[in-house]
Scaffold this active site. Sequence first.
Site, PDB file in Angstrom:
ATOM      1  N   MET A 110      -3.965  -0.279  -1.830  1.00  0.00           N
ATOM      2  CA  MET A 110      -3.420  -0.270  -3.194  1.00  0.00           C
ATOM      3  C   MET A 110      -4.560   0.028  -4.157  1.00  0.00           C
ATOM      4  O   MET A 110      -5.061  -0.853  -4.857  1.00  0.00           O
ATOM      5  CB  MET A 110      -2.781  -1.632  -3.503  1.00  0.00           C
ATOM      6  CG  MET A 110      -1.440  -1.834  -2.825  1.00  0.00           C
ATOM      7  SD  MET A 110      -0.979  -3.574  -2.725  1.00  0.00           S
ATOM      8  CE  MET A 110      -1.833  -4.036  -1.227  1.00  0.00           C
TER       9      MET A 110
ATOM     10  N   GLY B 121       0.956 -11.767  -3.440  1.00  0.00           N
ATOM     11  CA  GLY B 121       1.824 -12.370  -2.441  1.00  0.00           C
ATOM     12  C   GLY B 121       2.716 -13.403  -3.117  1.00  0.00           C
ATOM     13  O   GLY B 121       2.592 -13.669  -4.317  1.00  0.00           O
ATOM     14  N   GLY B 122       3.616 -13.962  -2.338  1.00  0.00           N
ATOM     15  CA  GLY B 122       4.422 -15.089  -2.805  1.00  0.00           C
ATOM     16  C   GLY B 122       5.514 -14.749  -3.805  1.00  0.00           C
ATOM     17  O   GLY B 122       6.006 -15.632  -4.498  1.00  0.00           O
TER      18      GLY B 122
ATOM     19  N   ASP C 208      -4.189  -6.012   2.989  1.00  0.00           N
ATOM     20  CA  ASP C 208      -3.912  -5.516   1.640  1.00  0.00           C
ATOM     21  C   ASP C 208      -5.215  -5.290   0.878  1.00  0.00           C
ATOM     22  O   ASP C 208      -5.853  -6.242   0.431  1.00  0.00           O
ATOM     23  CB  ASP C 208      -3.072  -6.552   0.876  1.00  0.00           C
ATOM     24  CG  ASP C 208      -1.641  -6.632   1.369  1.00  0.00           C
ATOM     25  OD1 ASP C 208      -1.000  -5.570   1.481  1.00  0.00           O
ATOM     26  OD2 ASP C 208      -1.162  -7.756   1.629  1.00  0.00           O
TER      27      ASP C 208
ATOM     28  N   MET D  10       8.212  -1.141  -0.403  1.00  0.00           N
ATOM     29  CA  MET D  10       7.808  -2.408  -1.011  1.00  0.00           C
ATOM     30  C   MET D  10       9.055  -3.166  -1.457  1.00  0.00           C
ATOM     31  O   MET D  10       9.904  -2.627  -2.168  1.00  0.00           O
ATOM     32  CB  MET D  10       6.907  -2.188  -2.231  1.00  0.00           C
ATOM     33  CG  MET D  10       5.528  -1.606  -1.962  1.00  0.00           C
ATOM     34  SD  MET D  10       4.526  -2.529  -0.797  1.00  0.00           S
ATOM     35  CE  MET D  10       4.400  -4.126  -1.604  1.00  0.00           C
TER      36      MET D  10
ATOM     37  N   ASP E  71       7.754  -4.551   3.080  1.00  0.00           N
ATOM     38  CA  ASP E  71       6.586  -5.368   2.740  1.00  0.00           C
ATOM     39  C   ASP E  71       6.861  -6.258   1.530  1.00  0.00           C
ATOM     40  O   ASP E  71       7.003  -5.764   0.412  1.00  0.00           O
ATOM     41  CB  ASP E  71       5.396  -4.436   2.461  1.00  0.00           C
ATOM     42  CG  ASP E  71       4.111  -5.213   2.157  1.00  0.00           C
ATOM     43  OD1 ASP E  71       4.104  -6.458   2.312  1.00  0.00           O
ATOM     44  OD2 ASP E  71       3.109  -4.568   1.771  1.00  0.00           O
ATOM     45  N   GLY E  72       6.878  -7.579   1.779  1.00  0.00           N
ATOM     46  CA  GLY E  72       6.934  -8.554   0.694  1.00  0.00           C
ATOM     47  C   GLY E  72       8.195  -9.395   0.682  1.00  0.00           C
ATOM     48  O   GLY E  72       9.299  -8.897   0.898  1.00  0.00           O
ATOM     49  N   GLY E  73       7.995 -10.703   0.468  1.00  0.00           N
ATOM     50  CA  GLY E  73       9.132 -11.607   0.328  1.00  0.00           C
ATOM     51  C   GLY E  73       9.926 -11.809   1.609  1.00  0.00           C
ATOM     52  O   GLY E  73      11.103 -12.182   1.557  1.00  0.00           O
TER      53      GLY E  73
ATOM     54  N   SER F 291       0.538 -10.828   6.716  1.00  0.00           N
ATOM     55  CA  SER F 291      -0.382 -10.291   5.710  1.00  0.00           C
ATOM     56  C   SER F 291      -1.523 -11.272   5.469  1.00  0.00           C
ATOM     57  O   SER F 291      -1.314 -12.413   5.040  1.00  0.00           O
ATOM     58  CB  SER F 291       0.349 -10.028   4.399  1.00  0.00           C
ATOM     59  OG  SER F 291      -0.609  -9.734   3.409  1.00  0.00           O
TER      60      SER F 291
ATOM     61  N   MET G 237      -6.984  -3.993  -2.457  1.00  0.00           N
ATOM     62  CA  MET G 237      -6.612  -3.774  -3.867  1.00  0.00           C
ATOM     63  C   MET G 237      -7.852  -3.515  -4.714  1.00  0.00           C
ATOM     64  O   MET G 237      -8.910  -4.069  -4.439  1.00  0.00           O
ATOM     65  CB  MET G 237      -5.926  -5.027  -4.422  1.00  0.00           C
ATOM     66  CG  MET G 237      -4.719  -5.478  -3.639  1.00  0.00           C
ATOM     67  SD  MET G 237      -4.016  -6.949  -4.388  1.00  0.00           S
ATOM     68  CE  MET G 237      -2.704  -7.299  -3.221  1.00  0.00           C
TER      69      MET G 237
ATOM     70  N   HIS H 262      -3.025  -1.503   4.159  1.00  0.00           N
ATOM     71  CA  HIS H 262      -2.201  -1.086   3.019  1.00  0.00           C
ATOM     72  C   HIS H 262      -3.130  -0.943   1.817  1.00  0.00           C
ATOM     73  O   HIS H 262      -3.597  -1.940   1.265  1.00  0.00           O
ATOM     74  CB  HIS H 262      -1.124  -2.165   2.794  1.00  0.00           C
ATOM     75  CG  HIS H 262      -0.292  -1.957   1.572  1.00  0.00           C
ATOM     76  ND1 HIS H 262       0.529  -2.961   1.085  1.00  0.00           N
ATOM     77  CD2 HIS H 262      -0.117  -0.888   0.762  1.00  0.00           C
ATOM     78  CE1 HIS H 262       1.166  -2.505   0.005  1.00  0.00           C
ATOM     79  NE2 HIS H 262       0.785  -1.263  -0.219  1.00  0.00           N
TER      80      HIS H 262
ATOM     81  N   GLY I 214       0.589  -6.125  -5.536  1.00  0.00           N
ATOM     82  CA  GLY I 214      -0.465  -6.808  -6.288  1.00  0.00           C
ATOM     83  C   GLY I 214      -0.593  -8.283  -5.947  1.00  0.00           C
ATOM     84  O   GLY I 214      -1.681  -8.831  -6.023  1.00  0.00           O
TER      85      GLY I 214
ATOM     86  N   GLY J  11       3.534 -12.537   4.453  1.00  0.00           N
ATOM     87  CA  GLY J  11       2.305 -13.265   4.154  1.00  0.00           C
ATOM     88  C   GLY J  11       2.556 -14.747   3.996  1.00  0.00           C
ATOM     89  O   GLY J  11       2.257 -15.553   4.885  1.00  0.00           O
TER      90      GLY J  11
ATOM     91  N   HIS K   7      -1.633  -7.164   8.822  1.00  0.00           N
ATOM     92  CA  HIS K   7      -1.491  -6.346   7.609  1.00  0.00           C
ATOM     93  C   HIS K   7      -2.622  -6.688   6.647  1.00  0.00           C
ATOM     94  O   HIS K   7      -2.824  -7.854   6.290  1.00  0.00           O
ATOM     95  CB  HIS K   7      -0.126  -6.643   6.993  1.00  0.00           C
ATOM     96  CG  HIS K   7       0.223  -5.819   5.795  1.00  0.00           C
ATOM     97  ND1 HIS K   7       0.773  -4.557   5.885  1.00  0.00           N
ATOM     98  CD2 HIS K   7       0.137  -6.092   4.470  1.00  0.00           C
ATOM     99  CE1 HIS K   7       1.005  -4.093   4.662  1.00  0.00           C
ATOM    100  NE2 HIS K   7       0.616  -4.992   3.774  1.00  0.00           N
TER     101      HIS K   7
HETATM  102  C1  DX5 Z   1       1.693  -7.246  -2.042  1.00  0.00           C
HETATM  103  C2  DX5 Z   1       1.257  -7.022  -0.622  1.00  0.00           C
HETATM  104  C3  DX5 Z   1       2.100  -7.709   0.417  1.00  0.00           C
HETATM  105  C4  DX5 Z   1       1.993  -9.205   0.363  1.00  0.00           C
HETATM  106  C5  DX5 Z   1       3.135  -9.837   1.102  1.00  0.00           C
HETATM  107  O1  DX5 Z   1       0.893  -6.472  -2.870  1.00  0.00           O
HETATM  108  O2  DX5 Z   1       1.282  -5.646  -0.337  1.00  0.00           O
HETATM  109  O3  DX5 Z   1       1.704  -7.248   1.700  1.00  0.00           O
HETATM  110  O4  DX5 Z   1       0.777  -9.649   0.914  1.00  0.00           O
HETATM  111  O5  DX5 Z   1       3.081 -11.205   0.875  1.00  0.00           O
HETATM  112  P1  DX5 Z   1       4.354 -12.168   0.817  1.00  0.00           P
HETATM  113  O6  DX5 Z   1       4.922 -12.211   2.205  1.00  0.00           O
HETATM  114  O7  DX5 Z   1       3.781 -13.453   0.363  1.00  0.00           O
HETATM  115  O8  DX5 Z   1       5.338 -11.557  -0.145  1.00  0.00           O
HETATM  116 ZN    ZN Z   2       0.998  -5.065   1.726  1.00  0.00          ZN
END
Ligand code: DX5
Ligand code: ZN
Length: 220
Positions: A68, A144-145, A35, A137, A175-177, A9, A37, A66, A142, A197, A33
Amino acid sequence: MSGVKIAPSLLAADFSRLADDIARIEEAADWLHLDVMDGHFVPNLSFGIPVIESIREHTRLFFDCHVMTTNPDYFLDELSGAGIDLITMHIEAIPDPEGPAKRTRDIGLGFGLVLNPSTPFAGVAPFAELCDVVVLMSVEPGHGGQEFIETVLPKVEEAREWVENRGLATDIQVDGGITPETAPRAVDAGATVLVAGTSVFGADDPADSIAELRRAIESR
Ligand code: DX5
Ligand code: ZN
């Protein structure tokens, strides 16, 4: 080979040197990927069409966008023009996705629906056949991390069963974590695309951290 796709990401990259950061993962990654927003559907702003257009000139990676935003189909043509390959929209933002899915297909892009952690798979099941990819998700959208939300795993299993019962090739994206600890668990549950990400771009060697994710998946 597991056949699982890794999609770093860009949200976790260094925005002052995007082309350089993308070059560091170009060979190791499967998709990129993106994102997008709007500060309304999610409590954050990221980047949009001009940034995507600029990075398109620097990479051959498949662009997984993606979206959002409150009206995820509003910029469909512009995003397509900027060079994305696949667009994924939140079911929470488009309760009736048939029109957007058709318009997406008509302009030659892949289409996917995304579910927030609290949205049950049943919310998307009636429309899953419209999708090239169903995105679950594993963090609140919203930022990362964040930490991987475990309750996504039974939902991934449910999505996998749904796809297999119909003999479809629909990708299931988580997606995420995603880390070397959570990646194998997501794949065990049935994920075929993992978005990572922080664990990729936050590492000293992003390509190596992709290899580490792949090793964790292979040795599960
Ligand atoms: C959150 C995003 C994710 C995010 C993932 O809103 O949609 O794609 O960038 O990042 P990590 O891997 O840091 O959770
Ligand atoms: Zn995403």
